[in-house]
Design a protein around this motif. Structure first.
Motif, short mmCIF file in Angstrom:
data_model
loop_
_atom_site.label_atom_id
_atom_site.label_comp_id
_atom_site.label_asym_id
_atom_site.label_seq_id
_atom_site.Cartn_x
_atom_site.Cartn_y
_atom_site.Cartn_z
N VAL A 1 0.80 -1.24 0.12
CA VAL A 1 0.02 0.12 -0.10
C VAL A 1 1.05 1.17 -0.02
O VAL A 1 0.72 2.25 -0.83
CB VAL A 1 -0.92 0.23 1.08
N SER A 2 1.90 1.45 0.88
CA SER A 2 2.76 2.45 1.05
C SER A 2 3.73 2.40 -0.36
O SER A 2 3.77 3.83 -0.94
CB SER A 2 3.74 2.12 2.19
N GLN A 3 3.98 1.65 -0.87
CA GLN A 3 4.77 1.78 -2.30
C GLN A 3 3.67 2.15 -3.39
O GLN A 3 4.21 3.13 -3.96
CB GLN A 3 5.19 0.26 -2.60
N LEU A 4 2.50 1.87 -3.27
CA LEU A 4 1.68 2.32 -4.02
C LEU A 4 1.39 3.80 -4.13
O LEU A 4 1.23 4.75 -4.79
CB LEU A 4 0.04 1.79 -3.96
N ILE A 5 1.30 4.33 -2.64
CA ILE A 5 0.85 5.71 -2.27
C ILE A 5 2.37 6.55 -2.76
O ILE A 5 2.08 7.68 -3.23
CB ILE A 5 1.16 6.00 -0.59
N ARG A 6 3.54 6.06 -2.42
CA ARG A 6 4.58 6.79 -2.96
C ARG A 6 4.68 6.93 -4.48
O ARG A 6 5.01 8.11 -5.11
CB ARG A 6 6.12 5.87 -2.48
N THR A 7 4.54 5.91 -5.12
CA THR A 7 4.69 6.00 -6.71
C THR A 7 3.70 6.28 -7.54
O THR A 7 3.52 6.77 -8.51
CB THR A 7 5.12 4.50 -7.34
N ARG A 8 2.20 6.19 -7.05
CA ARG A 8 1.22 6.65 -7.67
C ARG A 8 0.40 7.89 -6.98
O ARG A 8 -0.21 8.63 -7.66
CB ARG A 8 0.21 5.50 -7.74
N VAL A 9 -0.07 7.64 -5.85
CA VAL A 9 -0.92 8.65 -5.02
C VAL A 9 -0.21 9.86 -4.97
O VAL A 9 -0.86 11.05 -5.25
CB VAL A 9 -1.48 8.12 -3.68
#
Length: 500
Positions: free
Chosen positions: A357-365
């Protein structure tokens, strides 16, 4: 005015130096010591926010810092080496401050500016002088100092620990520094770097799946400051050297590090002192609170401590104001520090976590949110309000009255019509009014309050002022009391408690 009290400032970083300037400006005698040989030559802190520049106005340092530092035009967001979005910083705070920008200015250069100003005001730091111990003797603090091979003692009415996260002052009075140390390892790098993520006038956040970094122009247009998280695999192998990190950064960020000027690794903490003062011993800056570097708030928060404590010490020492005023330092600044530590902790845990989830937040959100902010002036103004520390208020301060004005006590005097900083130039108590001022001749003794008649304009109305109200403004630019011209008794009662 009288001066029969001794003040000792321990630590000559930005917090201690600004406190010294505040006391010198108001005519309070003090000593400032530091265990080091001289000012630092390297540092992690680099961002100077508008709230600090506002405080520097009275010293004439606002323009000095703005001109010596760099005003980043944008903050860019990259995923690896692909630019995803950018937020304009150059005039982000239009209408909110006379300084609608942030400045990148290395702490070591910043300290030199503060030291030079302190010298102009007739004071200097006692270098190579370490705080050793403190013992209470009646109402005094007996302090043991070590100057190289010599041990000396002194008696001080007030001791202020501005001596960092490992504060000897804090330890000497047994104040607990509650919190934790994060597992992640960080680095700070000053280097000549080539690559499209580095810009002469802008900063860059760079994200990959498992870590991130921040790059800003520094010192001159060919040098960059990098702050980031060590890749988890390097942490597991305990490879904390620049040599181990360099190829990873060059490969994943598509940069070339041509010359390294300085490199250091470090851990991040989140801690807040359980007390900000114990009787006549006070803590400020990193001695009182320390947190992740998210948002560049740390050094600026410490300088805010110094400003808050400085005018209150001066009032008690020189004007014989009740020491209850000094107790408001903890009630105002501790609550604020706890809020900042909590907010930056939440942001850091999301940004540093290795979860999917955090990886998604860093790179997308985050890049998408930055893109949205870059397109919206309202979102930009909200970002600026937090980044600049202009949002800070003391809503529950004992110094506040229960006025009925839309502008509540404890809030910062709004910036309106470009007038605010001219009015605050003398940095004393001021009563701002638009129509009718109270008759101060009714008060039984001289009142050290400057009367300021404001012009009524669309901008003052938009800022929240009301034409038929009085606004008593504290020396640090926050509203202490509000009321209507007929509230003379309430105003005089307030002045009798907090000003005279």
């Amino acid at each position: 005015m009288k001066q029969n009290k001794e003040v000792l400032i321990v630590g000559a970083g930005p917090t201690g130096l600004v406190l010294a300037l505040e006391l010198a400006y108001r005519g309070v005698a003090f000593r400032i010591i530091d265990k080091n040989d001289g000012p630092g030559e390297s540092s992690r802190a680099m961002l100077v926010v508008p709230k600090v520049l506002e405080s520097y106005k009275k010293f004439g340092l606002d323009q000095t810092v703005s001109e010596k530092g760099i005003r980043p035009e944008h903050i860019n967001y990259y995923v690896k080496n692909m630019k995803k979005s950018a937020i304009p910083l150059g005039r982000l705070g239009r209408g909110q401050s006379a300084y609608p920008y942030v400045v990148t200015f290395p702490q070591d250069e910043h300290e030199k500016v503060l030291l030079e100003q302190l010298k102009k005001m007739g004071h200097s730091v006692e270098w190579k002088t370490a705080f050793d111990s403190l013992e209470k003797i009646d109402d005094m603090n007996k302090v043991v100092l070590k100057k190289q091979d010599e041990t000396v003692t002194g008696l001080f009415d007030y001791v202020i620990g501005c001596d960092g996260a490992s504060s000897s002052v804090r330890k000497s009075v047994g104040i607990t520094f509650s919190g934790e140390t994060y597992e992640e390892i960080f680095y700070v790098l000053d280097a000549v770097i080539d690559g499209k993520i580095t810009h002469e006038e802008s900063g860059s956040f760079v994200f990959v799946e498992k870590y991130f970094a921040l790059f800003f122009p520094l010192r001159n247009r060919q040098t960059t400051r990098g702050i980031g998280m060590f890749p988890p695999d390097l942490v597991r192998s305990e490879a904390f050297s620049f040599e181990a990190l360099k190829p990873r950064l060059e490969n994943e960020f598509s940069i070339t590090i041509q010359k390294k000027n300085w490199f250091s690794d470090y851990k991040i903490h989140r801690r807040t002192a359980d007390q900000f003062n114990q009787e006549t011993v006070f803590l400020a800056g990193d001695a009182a609170h320390i947190h992740s570097p998210a948002g560049g708030q740390g050094m600026n928060l410490g300088i805010g401590d110094a400003v808050n404590l400085g005018w209150k010490l001066a009032a008690v020492i020189l004007d014989d104001v009740d020491e209850a005023l000094l107790r408001t330092y903890e009630s105002e600044r501790k609550r604020l520090a706890e809020s900042v530590v909590s907010r930056t902790d939440n942001a850091f845990k999301v940004m540093a976590s290795q979860s999917k989830v955090s990886q998604l937040i860093r790179t997308r959100v985050v890049p998408l949110a930055a893109f949205a902010a870059g397109q919206s002036e309202w979102l930009q103004s909200q970002v600026f309000k937090v980044l600049s520390q202009l949002y800070i208020s003391y809503d529950e301060s004992p110094l506040n009255n229960q006025g009925t004005s839309k502008l509540k006590s404890g809030t910062r005097l709004p910036y309106a019509d470009g007038e605010q900083f001219e009015f605050k130039r003398e940095a004393g108590w001021q009563l701002h009014y638009f129509n009718e001022a109270p008759d101060f001749s009714l008060f039984k003794k001289e009142i050290p309050v400057e009367l300021i008649r404001r012009r009524w304009t669309d901008k003052t109305s938009k800022a929240g002022f009301e034409k038929d109200y009085l606004y008593l403004v504290r020396p640090d630019g926050y509203i202490g009391w509000t009321g209507k011209p007929g509230s003379t008794k309430e105003l005089f009662d307030y002045i009798a408690v907090w000003i005279t």
